[in-house]
Design a protein around this motif. Structure first.
Motif, PDB file in Angstrom:
ATOM      1  N   ILE A  92       7.103  -1.604   3.309  1.00 35.64           N
ATOM      2  CA  ILE A  92       7.367  -0.810   2.105  1.00 35.64           C
ATOM      3  C   ILE A  92       6.613  -1.396   0.905  1.00 35.64           C
ATOM      4  O   ILE A  92       6.011  -0.662   0.106  1.00 35.64           O
ATOM      5  N   ILE A  93       6.643  -2.723   0.783  1.00 35.01           N
ATOM      6  CA  ILE A  93       5.931  -3.362  -0.339  1.00 35.01           C
ATOM      7  C   ILE A  93       4.424  -3.122  -0.214  1.00 35.01           C
ATOM      8  O   ILE A  93       3.721  -2.905  -1.214  1.00 35.01           O
ATOM      9  N   PHE A  94       3.905  -3.151   1.010  1.00 33.19           N
ATOM     10  CA  PHE A  94       2.475  -2.895   1.239  1.00 33.19           C
ATOM     11  C   PHE A  94       2.113  -1.471   0.800  1.00 33.19           C
ATOM     12  O   PHE A  94       1.104  -1.263   0.108  1.00 33.19           O
ATOM     13  N   LYS A  95       2.931  -0.478   1.171  1.00 31.19           N
ATOM     14  CA  LYS A  95       2.671   0.908   0.756  1.00 31.19           C
ATOM     15  C   LYS A  95       2.755   1.043  -0.768  1.00 31.19           C
ATOM     16  O   LYS A  95       1.942   1.746  -1.389  1.00 31.19           O
ATOM     17  N   THR A  96       3.723   0.356  -1.355  1.00 35.01           N
ATOM     18  CA  THR A  96       3.872   0.430  -2.812  1.00 35.01           C
ATOM     19  C   THR A  96       2.663  -0.185  -3.515  1.00 35.01           C
ATOM     20  O   THR A  96       2.149   0.362  -4.508  1.00 35.01           O
ATOM     21  N   ALA A  97       2.179  -1.324  -3.012  1.00 33.50           N
ATOM     22  CA  ALA A  97       1.020  -1.981  -3.623  1.00 33.50           C
ATOM     23  C   ALA A  97      -0.211  -1.084  -3.558  1.00 33.50           C
ATOM     24  O   ALA A  97      -1.012  -1.029  -4.509  1.00 33.50           O
ATOM     25  N   LEU A  98      -0.381  -0.378  -2.464  1.00 31.79           N
ATOM     26  CA  LEU A  98      -1.517   0.540  -2.359  1.00 31.79           C
ATOM     27  C   LEU A  98      -1.399   1.690  -3.353  1.00 31.79           C
ATOM     28  O   LEU A  98      -2.401   2.117  -3.955  1.00 31.79           O
TER      29      LEU A  98
ATOM     30  N   GLY B 196      -1.477  -7.740  -4.084  1.00 28.93           N
ATOM     31  CA  GLY B 196      -0.210  -7.581  -3.378  1.00 28.93           C
ATOM     32  C   GLY B 196      -0.398  -6.930  -2.018  1.00 28.93           C
ATOM     33  O   GLY B 196       0.255  -7.310  -1.034  1.00 28.93           O
ATOM     34  N   ALA B 197      -1.324  -5.936  -1.935  1.00 29.59           N
ATOM     35  CA  ALA B 197      -1.571  -5.282  -0.659  1.00 29.59           C
ATOM     36  C   ALA B 197      -2.175  -6.249   0.338  1.00 29.59           C
ATOM     37  O   ALA B 197      -1.796  -6.279   1.529  1.00 29.59           O
ATOM     38  N   ILE B 198      -3.155  -7.107  -0.098  1.00 32.14           N
ATOM     39  CA  ILE B 198      -3.766  -8.086   0.800  1.00 32.14           C
ATOM     40  C   ILE B 198      -2.732  -9.092   1.281  1.00 32.14           C
ATOM     41  O   ILE B 198      -2.709  -9.472   2.461  1.00 32.14           O
ATOM     42  N   ARG B 199      -1.869  -9.547   0.381  1.00 33.11           N
ATOM     43  CA  ARG B 199      -0.836 -10.509   0.743  1.00 33.11           C
ATOM     44  C   ARG B 199       0.100  -9.916   1.812  1.00 33.11           C
ATOM     45  O   ARG B 199       0.434 -10.594   2.806  1.00 33.11           O
ATOM     46  N   CYS B 200       0.523  -8.675   1.618  1.00 35.40           N
ATOM     47  CA  CYS B 200       1.401  -8.033   2.598  1.00 35.40           C
ATOM     48  C   CYS B 200       0.680  -7.815   3.925  1.00 35.40           C
ATOM     49  O   CYS B 200       1.275  -7.965   5.007  1.00 35.40           O
ATOM     50  N   TYR B 201      -0.600  -7.473   3.851  1.00 34.30           N
ATOM     51  CA  TYR B 201      -1.367  -7.241   5.079  1.00 34.30           C
ATOM     52  C   TYR B 201      -1.452  -8.532   5.892  1.00 34.30           C
ATOM     53  O   TYR B 201      -1.279  -8.525   7.125  1.00 34.30           O
TER      54      TYR B 201
END
Length: 309
Positions: free
Chosen positions: A271-277, A284-289
């Motif tokens: 969810i955090i990854f989708k939100t960062a995108l 934030g997206a790279i960190r979640c990935y």
């Protein structure tokens, strides 16, 4: 004078009584007989009608005697089995519980005064919860709230039913601030409810209503209860705000998790990854990935080790 009986064409219940030595004619002075004879004739006719009616009634009863016997037998069996009630066979405690349950508000038509009197009754813990659940299942939201004071005093309200009480408050258009105050007050009163297992279960149920004021308020009130949000609490909050498209709040919660050192579950990380995108947060997206890749690799390694063993 000797009379003879001759049916009359004038009226079926008033025959002619004429002397034996005189023919019966319409001009006869004895065409309707004396008053005494007329009265006796009417009495005889009434007796005949009553006898016929009584005979018909007896015939009906005899014809339906089987049905009547079965009805009386069924009534006797029902009275023998259920006439005394199940509560009377229990102990004195069971009698008191049954009495309290019978007094719990049963319909929406109860007056406000009777509801207040009923909620002031001293219910047992289990009886109060069962009565309140019964009112909720009937759709009697006012009845549930009438018994809420008794529930708070009794304590040990399951989280599932506390969520139902909150739902009743919402259906009766109570504002979110007053609902939040009621929930926090109960959590302060009931020591057994002051644990994160209970709170997380309650938050998960309340989040389905998407009432962010109540859910966020409970989390913010945890420090007063000497509690702190954990991964389950954050997961419920993030899922709720993501459902309402509050992406900024999701990002703030993710930052709070990292600051508090709370590990995010795989679902929360997605969810955090989708939100960062969506908010163009590349870092934030790279960190979640990377977190997701590491989780996937760990799961693959664990599966390989298990297969080798």
């Amino acid at each position: 004078i000797d009379f003879r009986f001759t049916p009359s064409a004038h009226h079926p219940r008033f025959p002619l009584y004429c002397p034996q030595d005189s023919p019966c004619t319409s001009t006869s002075s004895f065409v309707f007989g004396t008053p005494q004879l007329r009265q006796r004739t009417i009495m005889i006719a009434d007796q005949i009608d009553f006898s016929v009616m009584l005979e018909q009634t007896l015939s009906i009863i005899i014809a339906a005697r089987t049905e009547l016997i079965l009805f009386c037998l069924a009534f006797a069996i029902h009275h023998f089995m259920f006439g005394h009630g199940a509560v009377s066979r229990g102990s004195g405690r069971g009698k008191q519980v049954g009495k309290h349950l019978a007094n719990f508000p049963a319909s929406r038509s109860d007056s406000g005064a009777s509801r207040r009197r009923l909620c002031e009754a001293s219910f047992g813990q289990g009886a109060a919860v069962r009565g309140s659940r019964s009112a909720y299942e009937r759709g009697d939201h006012r009845g549930v709230l009438s018994g809420w004071e008794a529930l708070k005093k009794a304590g040990k309200v399951p989280a599932s039913h506390l969520a139902q009480v909150v739902e009743c408050m919402q259906r009766l258009k109570q504002d979110s601030s007053s609902i939040l105050a009621e929930v926090l007050e109960y959590l302060q009163l009931d020591f057994d409810a002051r644990n994160m297992g209970y709170v997380n279960e309650l938050l998960e149920l309340l989040a389905k209503s998407l009432d962010t004021i109540v859910v966020d308020g409970i989390v913010k009130g945890l420090p007063k209860l000497a509690l702190a949000a954990n991964s389950g609490s954050y997961e419920t909050l993030i899922q709720m705000h993501f459902s309402t498209r509050s992406l900024a709040t999701v990002a703030e919660l993710a930052q709070s998790m990292r600051t508090a050192g709370v590990a995010a579950s795989a679902r929360v990380t997605v969810i955090i990854f989708k939100t960062a995108l969506q908010v163009s947060d590349l870092d934030g997206a790279i960190r979640c990935y990377k977190d997701l890749v590491a989780r996937s690799a760990a799961q693959s390694g664990g599966s390989s080790a298990t297969a080798s063993a």
